[in-house]
Design an enzyme around this catalytic site. Structure first.
Site, short mmCIF file in Angstrom:
data_model
loop_
_atom_site.label_atom_id
_atom_site.label_comp_id
_atom_site.label_asym_id
_atom_site.label_seq_id
_atom_site.Cartn_x
_atom_site.Cartn_y
_atom_site.Cartn_z
N GLY A 222 0.84 -1.19 0.00
CA GLY A 222 0.00 0.00 0.00
C GLY A 222 0.87 1.24 0.00
N SER A 223 0.31 2.34 0.46
CA SER A 223 1.02 3.61 0.36
C SER A 223 2.12 3.74 1.42
CB SER A 223 0.02 4.76 0.52
OG SER A 223 -0.51 4.71 1.82
N THR A 224 3.06 4.60 1.14
CA THR A 224 4.16 4.83 2.08
C THR A 224 3.62 5.43 3.38
OG1 THR A 224 5.72 5.04 0.28
CG2 THR A 224 6.36 6.06 2.36
N THR A 226 0.73 4.85 4.88
CA THR A 226 0.19 3.77 5.71
C THR A 226 1.32 2.87 6.21
OG1 THR A 226 -1.83 3.83 4.40
CG2 THR A 226 -1.54 1.92 5.80
N GLU A 244 5.68 -3.33 0.94
CA GLU A 244 5.79 -2.98 -0.48
C GLU A 244 5.01 -1.68 -0.63
OE1 GLU A 244 7.68 -4.52 -2.48
OE2 GLU A 244 7.73 -6.65 -2.03
N CYS A 278 2.04 0.12 -8.66
CA CYS A 278 3.14 0.65 -7.85
C CYS A 278 4.36 0.96 -8.70
CB CYS A 278 3.49 -0.34 -6.75
SG CYS A 278 3.82 -2.00 -7.35
P1 NAD Z 1 -3.39 2.46 1.31
O1 NAD Z 1 -2.10 2.57 2.05
O2 NAD Z 1 -4.35 3.57 1.40
O3 NAD Z 1 -4.20 1.15 1.76
C1 NAD Z 1 -3.61 -0.14 1.68
C2 NAD Z 1 -4.29 -1.03 2.71
O4 NAD Z 1 -3.95 -0.59 4.03
C3 NAD Z 1 -5.82 -1.05 2.65
O5 NAD Z 1 -6.27 -2.38 2.88
C4 NAD Z 1 -6.21 -0.16 3.81
O6 NAD Z 1 -7.47 -0.47 4.33
C5 NAD Z 1 -5.12 -0.50 4.83
N1 NAD Z 1 -4.88 0.49 5.87
C6 NAD Z 1 -5.04 1.83 5.81
N2 NAD Z 1 -4.66 2.40 6.98
C7 NAD Z 1 -4.24 1.39 7.78
C8 NAD Z 1 -3.71 1.34 9.11
N3 NAD Z 1 -3.52 2.43 9.85
N4 NAD Z 1 -3.38 0.14 9.62
C9 NAD Z 1 -3.53 -0.98 8.88
N5 NAD Z 1 -4.03 -1.00 7.64
C10 NAD Z 1 -4.38 0.18 7.08
O7 NAD Z 1 -2.98 2.16 -0.21
P2 NAD Z 1 -3.93 2.04 -1.47
O8 NAD Z 1 -4.45 3.40 -1.80
O9 NAD Z 1 -4.89 0.91 -1.27
O10 NAD Z 1 -2.88 1.57 -2.59
C11 NAD Z 1 -2.15 2.45 -3.38
C12 NAD Z 1 -0.72 2.55 -2.90
O11 NAD Z 1 -0.14 1.25 -2.81
C13 NAD Z 1 0.18 3.30 -3.86
O12 NAD Z 1 1.03 4.17 -3.15
C14 NAD Z 1 1.00 2.20 -4.53
O13 NAD Z 1 2.24 2.63 -5.05
C15 NAD Z 1 1.15 1.24 -3.42
N6 NAD Z 1 1.45 -0.10 -3.92
C16 NAD Z 1 2.71 -0.61 -3.75
C17 NAD Z 1 3.04 -1.85 -4.28
C18 NAD Z 1 4.42 -2.44 -4.15
O14 NAD Z 1 4.60 -3.62 -4.43
N7 NAD Z 1 5.40 -1.66 -3.70
C19 NAD Z 1 2.07 -2.59 -4.99
C20 NAD Z 1 0.79 -2.04 -5.14
C21 NAD Z 1 0.50 -0.80 -4.59
#
Ligand code: NAD
Length: 469
Positions: A222-224, A226, A244, A278
């Site tokens: 997910g995002s940096t 988070t 990741e 990503c």
């Molecule tokens: P996000 O960080 O908003 O959410 C990811 C997940 O984390 C979701 O399931 C969300 O519900 C959960 N979450 C949010 N806050 C949390 C917390 N405090 N504690 C635990 N879980 C929590 O990311 P997104 O918008 O779903 O995805 C997009 C981002 O993911 C982009 O920045 C993208 O670059 C990144 N990404 C990285 C990779 C990689 O392999 N490096 C792959 C895919 C996506």
């Protein structure tokens, strides 16, 4: 309408409280997801903890057979899962869309099933024998994003399970339905409690999951931002982490390429999954001598790509997945316009239903613009002109992210040397965003820690133990 349920201990658990999941193509309701609360989470963790006692003692071969059986099940149900994925995620069924994503789940599962965790002998003499063992960790928390929810979900849970761990999974609130259904299918090949899924729109569930004393490891994509929160909430219990995170990958085009030949490759490197990937190419640096030609070729190719409802099989790109992401893209493009960026195509959202944003190429823009120095995660590519390759490399590396990068050139040797100077986890030559199940993938700098895929990825789900006799 299908009732979706939580999965705890191989039981499907109905919830009165639900949250709505909408189709980003037309805002219609796809389904209602069961809303787990903290007590459901505790039950799921307890089930995983109990299942761990037996699962961690099964043979590696038995677990490999289970992963292969899962690959068979995914294959059998891939059409159904692909359609559900398109409905809630928006990506097209065809092209590099939902059917492709299901293939990625199956191919990765089969590759995962071949991996071994042998005991390695580090020293053997008349007086000494030193062995290195890889043991499971316990209960793994798997947290996934909305962009490639099934691929990333399967990439997280299958190596965790193969290594002898049990899992509690939490999908994104934007795409929980396909994950719930996929997990229900996967559970047919697993004993009760090995895989549990708690969907929720309650942020307390994620926080509790990442600080819970019975979670040994978190695998998060997910995002940096988070990722930072997860590091902080897991600190007290010193959990193992694979993170990741976000990327803002640069691609650098050298003056010796044929713009016409590379245009299609550049385009899909940036616009794969509508840019919501990503390791998509998110900033393109092009040498001044071929700048206009590269821009023209990209515009010409962009015009051939149909965008629309993912269920219409002629479309190759769909809508942006959710309203927050859509608004962020609109803001970043506005910032580029205000900074004097030249819109080569797109640049204005159409009116009407759904979160459609046109393929947008922006020229005459520099690194100070937020569209360049922030991750856009959408169908917009800034194209930056450079004169000196050293300046392009410095600009590419002057970003806190370090997921991927690429060099495009006819001179492979020079391109490989320059690729080695990019500060990122994977540097490609004449391609971008290509991942494989047997090659480790992970981020440098704030793009994450740890790696996924292959033997190194599997080892992330183990505790190393040395036995020294
Ligand atoms: P996000 O960080 O908003 O959410 C990811 C997940 O984390 C979701 O399931 C969300 O519900 C959960 N979450 C949010 N806050 C949390 C917390 N405090 N504690 C635990 N879980 C929590 O990311 P997104 O918008 O779903 O995805 C997009 C981002 O993911 C982009 O920045 C993208 O670059 C990144 N990404 C990285 C990779 C990689 O392999 N490096 C792959 C895919 C996506």
């Amino acid at each position: 309408m299908t009732e979706y349920k939580l999965i705890i201990n191989n039981q499907l658990i109905s919830k009165e409280e639900t949250f709505d999941v909408f189709n980003p193509s037309d805002d219609s309701l796809v389904g209602r997801a069961p809303k787990a609360n903290e007590s459901d989470l505790d039950n799921a963790i307890e089930a995983a903890k109990n299942a761990y006692k037996k699962w961690s003692k099964t043979s590696h071969q038995e677990r490999q057979q289970a992963i292969n059986a899962i690959a068979d099940l995914l294959e059998e149900h891939s059409d159904e899962l692909a359609k559900l994925l398109t409905l809630e995620q928006g990506k097209p069924l065809k092209g590099i869309g939902s059917e492709f994503e299901l293939q990625a789940c199956i191919i990765w599962a089969r590759a995962c099933a071949t991996l071994e965790l042998p005991v390695e002998i580090l020293e053997e003499t008349e007086t000494t024998r030193i062995e290195q063992h890889r043991k499971p960790l316990g209960v793994v928390a798997s947290i996934t994003p909305w962009n490639w929810p099934l691929a990333i979900g399967s990439w997280q849970i299958l190596p965790a399970i193969l290594a002898g761990n049990t899992v509690v999974m939490k999908p994104s609130m934007f795409t929980p339905l396909s994950t719930l259904r996929m997990a229900e299918i996967i559970c047919q090949a697993l004993p009760a409690g090995v895989l549990n899924v708690v969907a929720s729109s309650d942020s307390g569930v994620g926080k509790r999951m990442t600080s819970h004393p019975d979670i040994a490891k978190i695998t998060f994509t997910g995002s940096t931002d988070t990722g930072r929160k997860i590091v902080s909430s897991s600190a007290n219990t010193l959990k193992r982490l694979t993170l990741e995170l976000g990327g803002n990958d640069a691609g650098i085009v050298l003056p010796d390429v044929s713009p016409e030949k590379i245009a299609e490759g550049l385009f899909w490197s940036a616009f794969i999954n509508n840019g919501q990937t990503c390791a998509a190419l998110k900033r393109l640096y092009v040498h001044e001598s071929i700048y206009d030609e590269v821009c023209d070729q990209l515009v010409a190719y962009a015009k051939t790509v149909p965008v629309g409802d993912g269920m219409d099989e002629s479309n190759l790109l769909g809508p942006v997945q959710n309203t927050e992401q859509f608004e962020k893209i609109c803001e970043l493009v506005e910032s580029a316009k205000q900074a004097g960026g030249r819109i080569l195509c797109g640049g204005q959202a159409p009116s009407g239903k759904g979160y459609f944003y046109p393929i947008t190429l922006v020229a005459d823009i520099d690194d100070s613009c937020p569209l360049v120095n922030q991750e856009q995660f959408g169908p917009v590519l800034p194209i930056i002109k450079y004169t000196d390759i050293e300046d392009a490399l410095s600009a590419a590396n002057a970003n806190e992210n370090g997921l991927g990068g690429s060099i495009w050139s006819a001179d492979i040797e020079r391109a490989s040397t320059l690729a080695g100077r990019l500060e990122c986890g994977t540097a490609w030559v004449n391609k971008h965003a290509e991942i494989r199940p047997d090659i480790p993938f992970g981020g440098a700098k704030t793009s994450g820690c740890g790696v996924s895929f292959g033997k190194l990825g599997l080892e992330e789900f183990t505790q190393l133990q040395v036995i020294s006799v």
